[in-house]
Design an enzyme around this catalytic site. Structure first.
Site, PDB file in Angstrom:
ATOM      1  N   ASP A  67       0.813  -1.220   0.000  1.00 34.31           N
ATOM      2  CA  ASP A  67       0.000   0.000   0.000  1.00 34.31           C
ATOM      3  C   ASP A  67       0.842   1.262   0.000  1.00 34.31           C
ATOM      4  OD1 ASP A  67       0.855  -0.539   2.627  1.00 34.31           O
ATOM      5  OD2 ASP A  67      -1.110  -1.272   3.210  1.00 34.31           O
ATOM      6  N   ASP A 136      -7.985  -2.994  14.142  1.00 33.82           N
ATOM      7  CA  ASP A 136      -9.358  -3.299  13.714  1.00 33.82           C
ATOM      8  C   ASP A 136      -9.416  -4.532  12.793  1.00 33.82           C
ATOM      9  OD1 ASP A 136      -8.244  -2.334  11.380  1.00 33.82           O
ATOM     10  OD2 ASP A 136      -9.659  -0.677  11.113  1.00 33.82           O
ATOM     11  N   HIS A 138      -7.556  -5.029  10.014  1.00 31.93           N
ATOM     12  CA  HIS A 138      -7.245  -4.856   8.589  1.00 31.93           C
ATOM     13  C   HIS A 138      -5.931  -5.533   8.211  1.00 31.93           C
ATOM     14  CE1 HIS A 138      -5.213  -0.772   9.678  1.00 31.93           C
ATOM     15  NE2 HIS A 138      -4.249  -1.601   9.361  1.00 31.93           N
ATOM     16  N   GLU A 143      -9.944  -2.225   5.231  1.00 32.39           N
ATOM     17  CA  GLU A 143     -10.606  -1.958   6.504  1.00 32.39           C
ATOM     18  C   GLU A 143     -11.857  -2.836   6.637  1.00 32.39           C
ATOM     19  OE1 GLU A 143      -8.962  -0.405   8.581  1.00 32.39           O
ATOM     20  OE2 GLU A 143      -8.528   1.683   8.112  1.00 32.39           O
TER      21      GLU A 143
END
Ligand code: F6R
Length: 260
Positions: A67, A136, A138, A143
């Site tokens: 990313d 979370d 990811h 996400e």
């Protein structure tokens, strides 16, 4: 899934580096998928050591990063281009033209993402994908609620991820809210996956990924469908696993030929 629980991040990073090194030694033209963030720093340090001291050769290796922030130029100190250069690329003999990081300044983002996927396929697909995990759940920057079949595309970071990563930005107004990230489907195509996680802040996400139901609200849980996923974590990150004792037992029983 193979779950390996070790005392601390240093011990985990050493085992992770041995897995990466084995992949490169068995296949000198291996294609590696790489992550940024705090988690893989020790792994990259160990790979640099193996390169310098044991001659681990990256000259035929190709890499693709997961990313990059949209809007950050490659020379921005917080860009993932800069991170990869300073943590790994400048210290090993990887050819610059074989090191791929998504272009945060791409004008036509959908076209760039399609080209990135095509470049991975042209390189023969990813042999080993290194992953961290968000608090979370990811992976990459997929996400919660990301499609489990998603491919490389633009995503909006959650407020939770923005808070988690704010520590890297002196000026909060410089922190991008958008990223280009490989998708969960892209990650699942890799032949081997190495997910690292450290600290109790990751314990819930690790438990959800390994033992929770598979679902888009816990993106890393998709790895339960991966045929060759290694989950390497330190003690604090293991505290919410109900089967931690079993994973330790399995690791202790490993026959010598299977050890990392
Ligand atoms: C980074 C990436 C993210 C991070 C995750 C954990 O390239 O894809 O999924 O791995 O946000 O970040 P750290 O390691 O900083 O806790």
């Amino acid at each position: 899934m193979e779950v390996i629980i070790l005392s601390d991040p240093e011990a985990v990073s050493r085992v992770a580096a041995r897995i990466v090194a084995k992949c490169i030694r068995e296949k000198p033209h291996a294609v590696l998928g790489l992550a940024t963030g705090s988690t893989p720093v020790g792994l990259y340090r160990e790979l640099v050591r193996l390169h310098r001291q044991d001659g681990l050769d990256f000259s035929r290796v190709t890499t693709f990063n997961l990313d990059e922030y949209v809007g950050l130029p490659p020379d921005h100190p917080q860009s993932y281009h800069s991170f990869m250069r300073s943590q790994l690329f400048e210290h090993i003999n990887l050819r610059p033209d074989r090191a791929h990081v998504p272009d945060g300044l791409a004008q036509d983002i959908p076209q760039f993402c399609a080209d990135y996927e095509a470049a991975i396929a042209d390189a023969g697909g990813i042999d080993l994908q290194v992953l961290g995990i968000g608090s979370d759940g990811h992976i990459g920057f997929n996400e919660p609620s990301s499609s489990l079949a998603s491919r490389t595309r633009i995503k909006t970071l959650t407020p939770q991820t923005l808070r988690d990563n704010a520590r890297f930005f002196d000026d909060p107004s410089e922190q991008p809210h958008h990223v280009i990230t490989m998708g969960i489907g892209s990650i699942m195509d890799s032949r081997q996956v190495l997910l690292l996680a450290f600290g109790e802040g990751k314990a819930d996400a690790v438990a959800g990924a390994v033992e929770g139901p598979v679902g888009a609200m816990m993106p890393a849980s998709a790895l339960q469908f991966h045929p060759r996923a290694h989950i390497l974590i330190d003690e604090p990150a293991s505290t919410k696993l109900t089967r931690a004792a079993y994973y330790r037992w399995v690791y202790e029983q490993k026959p010598a030929w299977q050890r990392h």
